[in-house]
Design a protein around this motif. Structure first.
Motif, PDB file in Angstrom:
ATOM      1  N   ALA A  26       0.825  -1.218   0.000  1.00 46.36           N
ATOM      2  CA  ALA A  26       0.000   0.000   0.000  1.00 46.36           C
ATOM      3  C   ALA A  26       0.854   1.260   0.000  1.00 46.36           C
ATOM      4  O   ALA A  26       0.535   2.233  -0.705  1.00 46.36           O
ATOM      5  CB  ALA A  26      -0.940  -0.009   1.206  1.00 46.36           C
ATOM      6  N   TYR A  31       0.616   4.158  -2.929  1.00 45.28           N
ATOM      7  CA  TYR A  31       0.392   5.597  -2.726  1.00 45.28           C
ATOM      8  C   TYR A  31       1.558   6.422  -3.276  1.00 45.28           C
ATOM      9  O   TYR A  31       1.353   7.475  -3.876  1.00 45.28           O
ATOM     10  CB  TYR A  31       0.168   5.913  -1.247  1.00 45.28           C
ATOM     11  CG  TYR A  31      -1.230   5.596  -0.778  1.00 45.28           C
ATOM     12  CD1 TYR A  31      -2.329   6.324  -1.237  1.00 45.28           C
ATOM     13  CD2 TYR A  31      -1.467   4.580   0.142  1.00 45.28           C
ATOM     14  CE1 TYR A  31      -3.614   6.041  -0.812  1.00 45.28           C
ATOM     15  CE2 TYR A  31      -2.752   4.288   0.579  1.00 45.28           C
ATOM     16  CZ  TYR A  31      -3.816   5.021   0.101  1.00 45.28           C
ATOM     17  OH  TYR A  31      -5.085   4.734   0.530  1.00 45.28           O
ATOM     18  N   ARG A  71      -0.421   7.778  -6.555  1.00 41.72           N
ATOM     19  CA  ARG A  71      -0.953   9.074  -6.109  1.00 41.72           C
ATOM     20  C   ARG A  71       0.132  10.135  -6.149  1.00 41.72           C
ATOM     21  O   ARG A  71       0.064  11.075  -6.934  1.00 41.72           O
ATOM     22  CB  ARG A  71      -1.535   8.964  -4.700  1.00 41.72           C
ATOM     23  CG  ARG A  71      -2.121  10.277  -4.190  1.00 41.72           C
ATOM     24  CD  ARG A  71      -2.412  10.253  -2.693  1.00 41.72           C
ATOM     25  NE  ARG A  71      -1.191  10.032  -1.918  1.00 41.72           N
ATOM     26  CZ  ARG A  71      -1.195   9.567  -0.673  1.00 41.72           C
ATOM     27  NH1 ARG A  71      -2.324   9.257  -0.058  1.00 41.72           N
ATOM     28  NH2 ARG A  71      -0.048   9.395  -0.028  1.00 41.72           N
ATOM     29  N   SER A 130     -13.925  -1.392   0.442  1.00 39.67           N
ATOM     30  CA  SER A 130     -13.708  -1.238   1.877  1.00 39.67           C
ATOM     31  C   SER A 130     -12.244  -0.904   2.168  1.00 39.67           C
ATOM     32  O   SER A 130     -11.342  -1.458   1.536  1.00 39.67           O
ATOM     33  CB  SER A 130     -14.077  -2.532   2.602  1.00 39.67           C
ATOM     34  OG  SER A 130     -13.614  -2.502   3.930  1.00 39.67           O
ATOM     35  N   PRO A 131     -11.999  -0.042   3.147  1.00 37.88           N
ATOM     36  CA  PRO A 131     -10.614   0.236   3.545  1.00 37.88           C
ATOM     37  C   PRO A 131      -9.871  -1.008   4.016  1.00 37.88           C
ATOM     38  O   PRO A 131      -8.640  -1.027   4.031  1.00 37.88           O
ATOM     39  CB  PRO A 131     -10.769   1.252   4.684  1.00 37.88           C
ATOM     40  CG  PRO A 131     -12.064   1.919   4.416  1.00 37.88           C
ATOM     41  CD  PRO A 131     -12.949   0.847   3.826  1.00 37.88           C
ATOM     42  N   ASP A 132     -10.598  -2.054   4.370  1.00 41.73           N
ATOM     43  CA  ASP A 132      -9.965  -3.308   4.783  1.00 41.73           C
ATOM     44  C   ASP A 132      -9.533  -4.164   3.594  1.00 41.73           C
ATOM     45  O   ASP A 132      -8.767  -5.113   3.758  1.00 41.73           O
ATOM     46  CB  ASP A 132     -10.927  -4.130   5.652  1.00 41.73           C
ATOM     47  CG  ASP A 132     -11.298  -3.422   6.933  1.00 41.73           C
ATOM     48  OD1 ASP A 132     -10.480  -2.622   7.431  1.00 41.73           O
ATOM     49  OD2 ASP A 132     -12.413  -3.660   7.431  1.00 41.73           O
ATOM     50  N   ASP A 133     -10.010  -3.839   2.408  1.00 45.31           N
ATOM     51  CA  ASP A 133      -9.698  -4.593   1.201  1.00 45.31           C
ATOM     52  C   ASP A 133      -8.284  -4.217   0.725  1.00 45.31           C
ATOM     53  O   ASP A 133      -7.922  -3.045   0.707  1.00 45.31           O
ATOM     54  CB  ASP A 133     -10.735  -4.247   0.118  1.00 45.31           C
ATOM     55  CG  ASP A 133     -10.642  -5.120  -1.113  1.00 45.31           C
ATOM     56  OD1 ASP A 133      -9.523  -5.330  -1.621  1.00 45.31           O
ATOM     57  OD2 ASP A 133     -11.697  -5.564  -1.580  1.00 45.31           O
ATOM     58  N   PHE A 159      -7.971  -1.390  -1.763  1.00 46.18           N
ATOM     59  CA  PHE A 159      -8.379  -0.036  -1.392  1.00 46.18           C
ATOM     60  C   PHE A 159      -7.297   1.007  -1.686  1.00 46.18           C
ATOM     61  O   PHE A 159      -7.602   2.088  -2.181  1.00 46.18           O
ATOM     62  CB  PHE A 159      -8.774   0.043   0.087  1.00 46.18           C
ATOM     63  CG  PHE A 159      -9.202   1.426   0.499  1.00 46.18           C
ATOM     64  CD1 PHE A 159     -10.494   1.874   0.237  1.00 46.18           C
ATOM     65  CD2 PHE A 159      -8.322   2.293   1.119  1.00 46.18           C
ATOM     66  CE1 PHE A 159     -10.893   3.150   0.596  1.00 46.18           C
ATOM     67  CE2 PHE A 159      -8.708   3.582   1.477  1.00 46.18           C
ATOM     68  CZ  PHE A 159     -10.006   4.000   1.215  1.00 46.18           C
ATOM     69  N   ALA A 160      -6.039   0.703  -1.370  1.00 40.75           N
ATOM     70  CA  ALA A 160      -4.966   1.679  -1.587  1.00 40.75           C
ATOM     71  C   ALA A 160      -4.908   2.104  -3.052  1.00 40.75           C
ATOM     72  O   ALA A 160      -4.747   3.296  -3.358  1.00 40.75           O
ATOM     73  CB  ALA A 160      -3.626   1.105  -1.141  1.00 40.75           C
ATOM     74  N   ASP A 164      -8.040   4.283  -3.845  1.00 46.16           N
ATOM     75  CA  ASP A 164      -7.906   5.577  -3.181  1.00 46.16           C
ATOM     76  C   ASP A 164      -6.838   6.440  -3.853  1.00 46.16           C
ATOM     77  O   ASP A 164      -7.035   7.635  -4.093  1.00 46.16           O
ATOM     78  CB  ASP A 164      -7.572   5.338  -1.706  1.00 46.16           C
ATOM     79  CG  ASP A 164      -7.690   6.578  -0.854  1.00 46.16           C
ATOM     80  OD1 ASP A 164      -8.705   7.307  -0.985  1.00 46.16           O
ATOM     81  OD2 ASP A 164      -6.775   6.818  -0.040  1.00 46.16           O
TER      82      ASP A 164
END
Length: 179
Positions: free
Chosen positions: A82, A86, A90, A123-126, A129-130, A133
């Motif tokens: 993750a 990011y 990102r 979900s943020p738990d998935d 997700f990173a 996002d």
């Protein structure tokens, strides 16, 4: 002849794009992290430029973009970690947007994904997700810039040969060939 800088130049989309640009007489400058990928980029029709966008600052990116007519973001961390997702999907993408502006490059194309929407439902738990996002943050950053931008939101990318047609879908698991 236009000069197009492709970030993530060794990816399947980027290599295909370099070939298309070269065939029409444009210069495709393909940014790669690994110099061992240079021969693949050259075979595709691009000119390799070794630069690690994960660690490059705005000034280094702007120098790489100097004289370009457009920048295409087609890089990605490739999933997994993750923090690295990011850092690349990102942070580096946002620095590239700033660098394009600093270099006077007006046109920016972001290769994103179909689920890059605020209500993507991941979900943020998935573990995914990173990525979701990070891509949304990069896309929103580009949208807020004063650049002339296009964001491509494909679904699952396949190796299917080109047909000259695409299927559009609002969100979900639509597939499209990289070509």
């Amino acid at each position: 002849m236009e000069r197009i800088v492709i970030i993530g130049g060794h990816g399947k989309v980027a290599l295909h794009l370099a070939g298309l640009l070269s065939e029409r007489g444009d210069e495709a400058v393909s940014i790669i992290r690994n110099p061992a990928q240079s021969a693949d980029v050259e075979r595709a029709g691009g000119t390799p430029l070794v630069l690690d966008v994960e660690s490059a600052d705005v000034e280094a990116l702007a120098e790489a973009f100097a004289g370009a007519d457009a920048v295409v973001w087609s890089a990605g961390a490739g999933g997994g970690d993750a923090d690295r997702t990011y850092a690349v999907d990102r942070d580096a993408a946002q620095r590239a947007v700033d660098a394009a502006g600093a270099a006077g490059v007006r046109r920016f194309v972001m290769v994103s994904w179909i689920g890059s929407v605020p209500d993507h439902g991941i979900s943020p738990d998935d573990a995914f997700f990173a990525y979701a996002d990070a891509k949304l943050a990069a896309d929103d950053y580009l949208r807020a810039s004063d650049l002339d931008w296009t964001i491509l939101g494909p679904g699952t990318l396949t190796l299917d040969p080109p047909t000259g047609r695409i299927t559009t879908a609002p969100q979900g698991s639509a597939e499209v060939g990289r070509a």
